[in-house]
Design an enzyme around this catalytic site. Structure first.
Site, PDB file in Angstrom:
ATOM      1  N   LYS A  26     -20.577   7.506   7.517  1.00 26.22           N
ATOM      2  CA  LYS A  26     -21.364   8.116   8.584  1.00 26.22           C
ATOM      3  C   LYS A  26     -22.742   7.459   8.689  1.00 26.22           C
ATOM      4  O   LYS A  26     -23.166   7.036   9.766  1.00 26.22           O
ATOM      5  CB  LYS A  26     -21.494   9.625   8.331  1.00 26.22           C
ATOM      6  CG  LYS A  26     -22.157  10.368   9.476  1.00 26.22           C
ATOM      7  CD  LYS A  26     -22.467  11.814   9.099  1.00 26.22           C
ATOM      8  CE  LYS A  26     -21.302  12.736   9.265  1.00 26.22           C
ATOM      9  NZ  LYS A  26     -21.145  13.214  10.646  1.00 26.22           N
ATOM     10  N   ARG A  96     -25.956  16.428   6.320  1.00 27.00           N
ATOM     11  CA  ARG A  96     -24.500  16.217   6.251  1.00 27.00           C
ATOM     12  C   ARG A  96     -24.154  15.263   5.116  1.00 27.00           C
ATOM     13  O   ARG A  96     -24.892  14.320   4.845  1.00 27.00           O
ATOM     14  CB  ARG A  96     -23.982  15.587   7.541  1.00 27.00           C
ATOM     15  CG  ARG A  96     -24.157  16.417   8.780  1.00 27.00           C
ATOM     16  CD  ARG A  96     -23.693  15.597   9.985  1.00 27.00           C
ATOM     17  NE  ARG A  96     -23.383  16.427  11.121  1.00 27.00           N
ATOM     18  CZ  ARG A  96     -24.213  16.607  12.155  1.00 27.00           C
ATOM     19  NH1 ARG A  96     -25.399  16.011  12.164  1.00 27.00           N
ATOM     20  NH2 ARG A  96     -23.857  17.366  13.156  1.00 27.00           N
ATOM     21  N   GLY A 105     -13.816  17.927   5.381  1.00 28.07           N
ATOM     22  CA  GLY A 105     -13.826  19.250   4.769  1.00 28.07           C
ATOM     23  C   GLY A 105     -14.379  19.270   3.365  1.00 28.07           C
ATOM     24  O   GLY A 105     -14.371  20.306   2.705  1.00 28.07           O
ATOM     25  N   MET A 107     -17.503  18.906   2.416  1.00 20.56           N
ATOM     26  CA  MET A 107     -18.647  19.811   2.466  1.00 20.56           C
ATOM     27  C   MET A 107     -18.956  20.119   3.909  1.00 20.56           C
ATOM     28  O   MET A 107     -18.874  19.248   4.768  1.00 20.56           O
ATOM     29  CB  MET A 107     -19.857  19.182   1.823  1.00 20.56           C
ATOM     30  CG  MET A 107     -20.879  20.244   1.502  1.00 20.56           C
ATOM     31  SD  MET A 107     -22.505  19.603   1.227  1.00 20.56           S
ATOM     32  CE  MET A 107     -23.225  19.908   2.812  1.00 20.56           C
ATOM     33  N   ARG A 351     -16.778   6.314  14.448  1.00 24.40           N
ATOM     34  CA  ARG A 351     -15.948   5.758  13.366  1.00 24.40           C
ATOM     35  C   ARG A 351     -14.607   5.338  13.978  1.00 24.40           C
ATOM     36  O   ARG A 351     -14.284   5.750  15.101  1.00 24.40           O
ATOM     37  CB  ARG A 351     -15.706   6.797  12.265  1.00 24.40           C
ATOM     38  CG  ARG A 351     -15.090   8.064  12.801  1.00 24.40           C
ATOM     39  CD  ARG A 351     -14.914   9.094  11.715  1.00 24.40           C
ATOM     40  NE  ARG A 351     -14.580  10.385  12.312  1.00 24.40           N
ATOM     41  CZ  ARG A 351     -14.466  11.508  11.668  1.00 24.40           C
ATOM     42  NH1 ARG A 351     -14.686  11.540  10.370  1.00 24.40           N
ATOM     43  NH2 ARG A 351     -14.145  12.618  12.277  1.00 24.40           N
ATOM     44  N   HIS A 467      20.238  12.561  -5.333  1.00 22.97           N
ATOM     45  CA  HIS A 467      21.249  11.666  -4.769  1.00 22.97           C
ATOM     46  C   HIS A 467      21.207  11.715  -3.249  1.00 22.97           C
ATOM     47  O   HIS A 467      21.170  10.682  -2.571  1.00 22.97           O
ATOM     48  CB  HIS A 467      22.632  12.086  -5.290  1.00 22.97           C
ATOM     49  CG  HIS A 467      23.750  11.262  -4.731  1.00 22.97           C
ATOM     50  ND1 HIS A 467      24.433  11.627  -3.593  1.00 22.97           N
ATOM     51  CD2 HIS A 467      24.267  10.060  -5.116  1.00 22.97           C
ATOM     52  CE1 HIS A 467      25.352  10.698  -3.325  1.00 22.97           C
ATOM     53  NE2 HIS A 467      25.264   9.744  -4.237  1.00 22.97           N
ATOM     54  N   ARG A 573      26.885  -3.742  -1.894  1.00 26.45           N
ATOM     55  CA  ARG A 573      27.401  -3.106  -3.109  1.00 26.45           C
ATOM     56  C   ARG A 573      28.872  -2.789  -2.871  1.00 26.45           C
ATOM     57  O   ARG A 573      29.192  -1.821  -2.196  1.00 26.45           O
ATOM     58  CB  ARG A 573      26.647  -1.810  -3.401  1.00 26.45           C
ATOM     59  CG  ARG A 573      25.172  -1.979  -3.760  1.00 26.45           C
ATOM     60  CD  ARG A 573      24.540  -0.599  -3.858  1.00 26.45           C
ATOM     61  NE  ARG A 573      23.282  -0.576  -4.547  1.00 26.45           N
ATOM     62  CZ  ARG A 573      22.097  -0.412  -3.937  1.00 26.45           C
ATOM     63  NH1 ARG A 573      22.038  -0.285  -2.630  1.00 26.45           N
ATOM     64  NH2 ARG A 573      20.995  -0.355  -4.649  1.00 26.45           N
ATOM     65  N   SER A 776      18.550 -12.310  -7.904  1.00 24.78           N
ATOM     66  CA  SER A 776      18.106 -11.226  -7.039  1.00 24.78           C
ATOM     67  C   SER A 776      17.620 -10.112  -7.960  1.00 24.78           C
ATOM     68  O   SER A 776      18.378  -9.629  -8.806  1.00 24.78           O
ATOM     69  CB  SER A 776      19.253 -10.750  -6.157  1.00 24.78           C
ATOM     70  OG  SER A 776      18.818  -9.665  -5.374  1.00 24.78           O
ATOM     71  N   ASN A 780      15.702  -1.503  -9.388  1.00 27.63           N
ATOM     72  CA  ASN A 780      16.028  -0.101  -9.717  1.00 27.63           C
ATOM     73  C   ASN A 780      16.384  -0.022 -11.194  1.00 27.63           C
ATOM     74  O   ASN A 780      15.785   0.725 -11.962  1.00 27.63           O
ATOM     75  CB  ASN A 780      17.215   0.397  -8.890  1.00 27.63           C
ATOM     76  CG  ASN A 780      16.946   0.298  -7.400  1.00 27.63           C
ATOM     77  OD1 ASN A 780      15.798   0.288  -6.986  1.00 27.63           O
ATOM     78  ND2 ASN A 780      17.995   0.227  -6.621  1.00 27.63           N
ATOM     79  N   CYS A 843      16.315  -6.921  -4.355  1.00 29.75           N
ATOM     80  CA  CYS A 843      17.181  -6.018  -3.606  1.00 29.75           C
ATOM     81  C   CYS A 843      17.098  -4.588  -4.121  1.00 29.75           C
ATOM     82  O   CYS A 843      17.804  -3.712  -3.658  1.00 29.75           O
ATOM     83  CB  CYS A 843      18.621  -6.510  -3.609  1.00 29.75           C
ATOM     84  SG  CYS A 843      19.346  -6.563  -5.256  1.00 29.75           S
ATOM     85  N   TYR A 863      12.739 -13.958  -0.407  1.00 27.40           N
ATOM     86  CA  TYR A 863      13.031 -12.891   0.556  1.00 27.40           C
ATOM     87  C   TYR A 863      12.998 -11.533  -0.132  1.00 27.40           C
ATOM     88  O   TYR A 863      13.067 -11.439  -1.365  1.00 27.40           O
ATOM     89  CB  TYR A 863      14.401 -13.105   1.222  1.00 27.40           C
ATOM     90  CG  TYR A 863      15.571 -12.934   0.284  1.00 27.40           C
ATOM     91  CD1 TYR A 863      16.124 -11.682   0.033  1.00 27.40           C
ATOM     92  CD2 TYR A 863      16.115 -14.034  -0.382  1.00 27.40           C
ATOM     93  CE1 TYR A 863      17.188 -11.519  -0.851  1.00 27.40           C
ATOM     94  CE2 TYR A 863      17.168 -13.887  -1.269  1.00 27.40           C
ATOM     95  CZ  TYR A 863      17.697 -12.613  -1.496  1.00 27.40           C
ATOM     96  OH  TYR A 863      18.721 -12.451  -2.381  1.00 27.40           O
TER      97      TYR A 863
HETATM   98  C1  PEP Z   1      19.051  -2.433  -8.744  1.00 23.07           C
HETATM   99  O1  PEP Z   1      19.349  -2.116  -9.878  1.00 23.07           O
HETATM  100  O2  PEP Z   1      17.873  -2.569  -8.364  1.00 23.07           O
HETATM  101  C2  PEP Z   1      20.087  -2.600  -7.726  1.00 23.07           C
HETATM  102  C3  PEP Z   1      19.781  -3.067  -6.514  1.00 23.07           C
HETATM  103  O3  PEP Z   1      21.335  -2.223  -8.046  1.00 23.07           O
HETATM  104  P1  PEP Z   1      21.825  -0.707  -8.033  1.00 23.07           P
HETATM  105  O4  PEP Z   1      20.729   0.110  -7.412  1.00 23.07           O
HETATM  106  O5  PEP Z   1      23.063  -0.725  -7.231  1.00 23.07           O
HETATM  107  O6  PEP Z   1      22.039  -0.451  -9.463  1.00 23.07           O
END
Ligand code: PEP
Ligand code: MG
Length: 893
Positions: A26, A96, A105, A107, A351, A467, A573, A776, A780, A843, A863
């Site tokens: 401000k 202010r 919010g 103050m 702003r 899930h 998959r 790749s 996860n 991936c 990628y």
């Molecule tokens: C991963 O493990 O990141 C993956 C893409 O394989 P999944 O999620 O199928 O185990």
């Protein structure tokens, strides 16, 4: 001497827009407006460094502060032609807060500061007594609330009682004498509650307010807000003290707020509201209905009350000119506050205006075309995650809603359909051309086909990482999860919510953006993928370096992804294809067979189906790269569970159900994350990998003939830890390629590579790259194996750390430099050291997360691959990453 105070006003300022860290947003923008020569009431900003000092020194101010404030007050007094505390012509000020980042919010503002029993008389004598006493009572209320900590409602009660006793209904019915009486009652209240009188010395009032602003930096609301928005405590807040201007000095005065463009559509038209004879708080409080600023907006809204344009044409003309000046200067849409005091316009704040994604796109594209900003800037102005709002149908905001229940907004978009309670019914309804919402207590991998068939998914149990939530997000379908107030009765096929019982076939609508479950069918707005969105995406594609692929295994997903701009498939998959209704029996026969011969018989049934899957995918992808992963999950996921299923499979295999139960028991995997899965399946049962490889190569030949644009398949081996594992499986794949090539009499081009999803694989990357043509990153599994936790356990385990700020970001959501990201970096470096042109992609879910995509750019992945609905998000995030990374490289050089 340290400088703690910066003045502004009369076309000059000691500060400027770049000084946000020191002056707060401000203060910096007010200084900038002053420098631009815009009409800004004079004032000064006490810097954020004072706040830091205050907390570092046991809530003491720096020694020089008092003198600097006092000098600044004198300066303001000179510019305003009034003196603070003067009993004849007093200067009144507003106080202010103003941090570097906006913290709405945190103050409340204190207005009219400087009024007292004495000074109010001077203000009254100068003209309007009613105005003077009305301002004083407002000041007592605000000050008592914000600085002295007395609740508003005490004051409201006194006012209400007074109005009732005297037969008044509106505040405007009260005159000066009424307000005087109320002021007496207010002051008495303060004295009774606090044991001391309401402060009459304006300087005491001012320091009280300054102390309250700095104190508010550490109040619970502010702390929570900072935590939620990643604002460091060390930033501190500034305090802005500014000469009051009054929008409540009669019919030629007004106050309002405006956006220089429409913040919901982005249209280049001034958009805002104002109130005649009012103070800023009245506009926000919503007690009176504000009027439109422009005549065009008034005509559109059909309002009968005049626009500012017509009511105060001179002030309007100046105001709209200033809005243009501000836009040109800031090169962005502004959100401004203004006051008109007896016909004279004053600017109080400017702003960057908050806006919807739709408006953000339009403003960015328009401003680029207007020559205000470059393409890179336009790209950087859009929040990639916000694109989600555009890519799904949404509930028409003007539609009426009957809310039955509320769950978690697990996957965005809205959908209507008949309720079904199991996947079979969902599939049957879909085949009959009806739209359904799949309602389950929770979902499991066996519901995949039902989830595919449904328009949306509703569960009564499970969180944002359940899930249902994860799979729905992957499919780009709306999902409301964990709607705990809904009772589902599978046997009766009913759900009960909000006192209503609905049956199978009844219509509901779910809103995955808000978590609402609504009765009946509700009108929707369809996503708009052309226009500004398409334009910005073209610009983003030109700016990015990384490719964007999709994770897809169904033709529908692959087609959607191509429409969203996917440049290939980064992960298919194959197990999802195995869950299909028509195949699961053959899959189970294959798994439960106790010798190779039995397995090969069952695999022979699967081959044509699997080949057909790939033919379709390859035809859709027309020559774009497609990565197909061999079977990955532990086999028990496919096993029959109910007696009915067991009987069916036993019949198919020609064995006794009991034998089957025993075999199922044997296969039960105790460590589904690291146990008998991934490449270990292909090593133990090479015939599975062979069948899949054959299907892939035969499909490549067939689809290539059909489209004339053959896909060069990338066959991917999951969960590899060391090269020797990979080599065993690769040998089978190569042999199969040679065999199919010979049978068909054509050369087959293909690549074999691996998922990198185990810490050990990251460390072994140099060795693995000797034979693997691509990596790749399966982040996860890599995240789970790095942290040794499943996603759900992590949520429980890490939650308190995130809340306390011990961890700044959830490492499961975003790739960080230390942890999973570091492993990715190591693997990329080691892989490239052996095979410089190795193709590297990602991936895991992180492939669709903008912050992780930024990380992927820094390690120069080729990628990212994500679910179809995240493809546009990834395209934009990759463009931003390339632009930012390029800038960083330039500034380092
Ligand atoms: C991963 O493990 O990141 C993956 C893409 O394989 P999944 O999620 O199928 O185990
Ligand atoms: Mg994995």
């Amino acid at each position: 001497m340290a400088k703690w105070v910066y003045t502004f006003g009369d076309g000059k300022a000691e500060g400027a827009a770049e000084m946000k860290a020191l002056l707060g947003g401000k203060g910096a923008n007010i200084a900038e407006m002053s420098n631009l020569g815009l009409p800004v009431p004079p004032g000064f900003t006490i810097t954020t460094e004072v706040c830091t000092y205050f907390y570092a020194h046991d809530r003491q101010y720096p020694a020089e502060l008092r003198d600097q404030v006092s000098a600044a007050l004198d300066h303001v007094g000179q510019l305003a032609g009034r003196r603070f505390g003067d009993v004849e012509d007093p200067l009144l000020v507003s106080v202010r807060s103003g941090a570097r980042a906006s913290m709405p919010g945190m103050m409340d503002t204190v207005l009219n500061l400087g009024l007292s029993d004495l000074t109010v008389q001077a203000v009254a004598a100068a003209g309007d007594a009613r105005f003077a006493y009305d301002s004083y009572r407002r000041f007592i209320t605000m000050y008592s609330n914000v600085v002295l900590g007395l609740d508003h409602h005490h004051f409201e009660e006194i006012l209400q009682t007074y109005k009732d006793d005297n037969g008044y209904s509106l505040d405007t019915d009260l005159g000066a004498d009424d307000w005087k009486e109320i002021i007496v009652a207010y002051k008495k209240l303060v004295e009774t509650e606090l044991g001391k009188p309401f402060p009459q010395d304006p300087h005491e009032q001012l320091w009280g307010a300054i102390g309250a602003v700095f104190g508010s930096w550490m109040n619970a609301r502010a702390i929570t807000y900072r935590r939620l928005h990643d604002i460091p405590e060390s930033w501190g807040t500034a305090v802005n003290v500014q000469a009051m201007v009054f929008g409540n000095m009669g019919e030629t005065s007004a106050t309002g707020v405006a956006f220089t463009r429409n913040p919901s559509t982005g249209d280049k038209r001034l958009y805002g509201e104002f109130l005649v004879n009012a103070q800023g708080e009245d506009v926000v409080a919503g007690i009176r209905t504000p009027q439109d600023i422009t005549e065009a907006a008034r005509l559109e809204s059909g309002s009968e009350r005049p626009s500012l344009e017509v009511l105060m044409p001179e002030a309007y003309a100046e105001f709209s000119g200033i809005c243009q000046t501000l836009e040109l200067h800031y090169r962005d849409m502004q959100d401004v506050e203004f006051t008109i005091e007896r016909g004279k316009l004053w600017m109080l704040q400017t702003r960057a205006g908050k806006r919807t994604t739709k408006a953000a796109l339009k403003v960015a594209v328009d401003m680029c075309r207007e020559g205000l900003i470059s393409r890179d800037e336009a790209i950087l102005r859009i929040d990639p995650a916000g694109l989600d709002q555009l890519l799904h149908p949404t509930i028409d905001p003007s539609a009426e809603r009957t809310v039955l229940a509320k769950g978690l907004p697990a996957s965005p978009g809205a959908a209507s359909g008949e309720i079904v309670f199991n996947s079979e019914d969902a599939v049957a309804a879909k085949q009959a051309g009806r739209k359904v919402i799949l309602v389950r207590i929770e979902t499991s991998p066996e519901d995949i086909h039902g989830m595919h068939a449904a328009e949306g998914i509703l569960t009564t149990r499970g969180g944002m990482t359940s899930h249902a939530a994860v799979v729905a997000r992957g499919m780009g379908k709306p999902c409301v999860s964990g709607a705990g107030s809904i009772r589902v009765d599978y046997t009766a096929e009913t759900l009960t919510a909000g006192g209503k019982t609905l049956r199978k076939g009844d219509m509901v609508t779910i809103d995955g953006g808000s978590g609402q479950v609504l009765a009946g069918r509700v009108p929707m707005l369809q996503p708009e993928l052309s226009g500004d969105f398409a334009t910005l995406m073209v610009w983003a594609d030109a700016a990015r370096r990384m490719g964007v692929r999709t994770n897809a295994e169904t033709p529908a997903d692959a087609r959607a992804a191509v429409q969203f701009g996917a440049e290939g498939i980064g992960l298919s998959r194959t197990e999802h294809m195995f869950f299909d209704e028509g195949r699961i029996v053959a899959v189970r026969e294959m798994i439960l067979a106790d010798d190779e011969k039995g397995r090969r018989q069952a695999l022979a049934k699967l081959l044509p189906m699997q080949r057909a899957d790939f033919v379709e995918l390859f035809e859709i992808m027309k020559g774009k790269p497609v990565t197909i992963r061999l079977l990955d999950p532990p086999l028990h996921e496919f096993l029959p569970k109910t007696e009915e299923e067991i009987a069916e499979v036993a019949k198919g295999l020609g064995v006794h159900p009991q034998k089957l139960r025993e075999r199922a028991e044997e296969l039960h995997e105790f460590n589904p994350m690291l146990g008998f899965r991934g490449c270990r399946l292909a090593i133990s049962y090479p015939e599975i990998a062979e069948m899949q490889a054959r299907a892939i190569f035969e499909a490549a030949v067939e689809a290539g003939k059909a489209t004339g644009e053959p896909v060069v398949p990338e066959v991917m081996v999951p969960l590899v830890a060391i090269r020797q594992e990979f080599d065993l499986v690769k040998a089978r794949i190569d042999a199969m390629a040679a065999a199919v090539s010979k049978e068909k009499g054509v050369e087959i081009k293909y690549h074999v590579g691996t998922m990198i999803e185990l810490p050990r694989a990251c460390l072994q990357a140099a060795d693995i790259a000797r034979t693997a043509e691509f990596f790749s990153f399966g982040t996860n599994d890599l995240t789970q194996t790095t942290y040794g936790l499943s996603r759900d356990d992590a949520a429980q385990f890490l939650g308190p750390y995130l809340q306390r700020g011990i961890l700044e970001q959830d490492p499961f959501v975003t790739l960080d430099q230390v942890g999973v990201g570091e492993l990715v970096k190591i693997a990329a470096e080691r892989g490239r050291s052996v095979r410089p042109d190795i193709k590297l992609g990602i991936c895991g879910e992180h492939g669709g997360d903008p912050a992780s995509i930024r990380f992927c750019e820094t390690v120069a992945l080729d990628y990212v691959s994500c679910s179809p609905f995240r493809v546009p998000i990834a395209r934009l995030a990759a463009a931003q990453a390339a632009i930012e990374h390029g800038k960083a490289a330039v500034s380092e050089a």
